[in-house]
Scaffold this motif. Structure first.
Motif: not given
Length: 85
Positions: A76-81
């Motif tokens: 699971v990858v959370l692409d951050l702002t």
């Protein structure tokens, strides 16, 4: 094992991403990465039926969540702002 639940709770000052696996003793590894900023979580021994990308609307910290199906884990990858890094 199969079964993965992903939930999102957004309030004005915070965001919660709830990740659930069907195994109460699931092992995981996590790492943060830069350029671009992201949080990577590997659920060892868990298998997602398919890879997918979920766009996160109106979240100041996360642009999207990607779920990758691998033979021995689910990633699971959370692409951050910029604000989320």
């Amino acid at each position: 094992n199969t079964g993965l639940e992903l939930g999102v709770e957004i309030s004005p000052n915070s965001s919660k991403f709830l990740l659930g696996a069907n195994d109460p003793e699931v092992r995981y590894e996590s790492v943060t990465m830069k350029s671009p900023g992201r949080l990577v979580i590997d659920l060892i021994g868990q298998r997602s039926p398919a890879s997918k990308t979920i766009q996160v609307a109106s979240n100041p910290y996360v642009n999207s969540v990607r779920i990758g199906a691998h033979s021995d884990r689910t990633r699971v990858v959370l692409d951050l702002t910029e604000q989320g890094t």
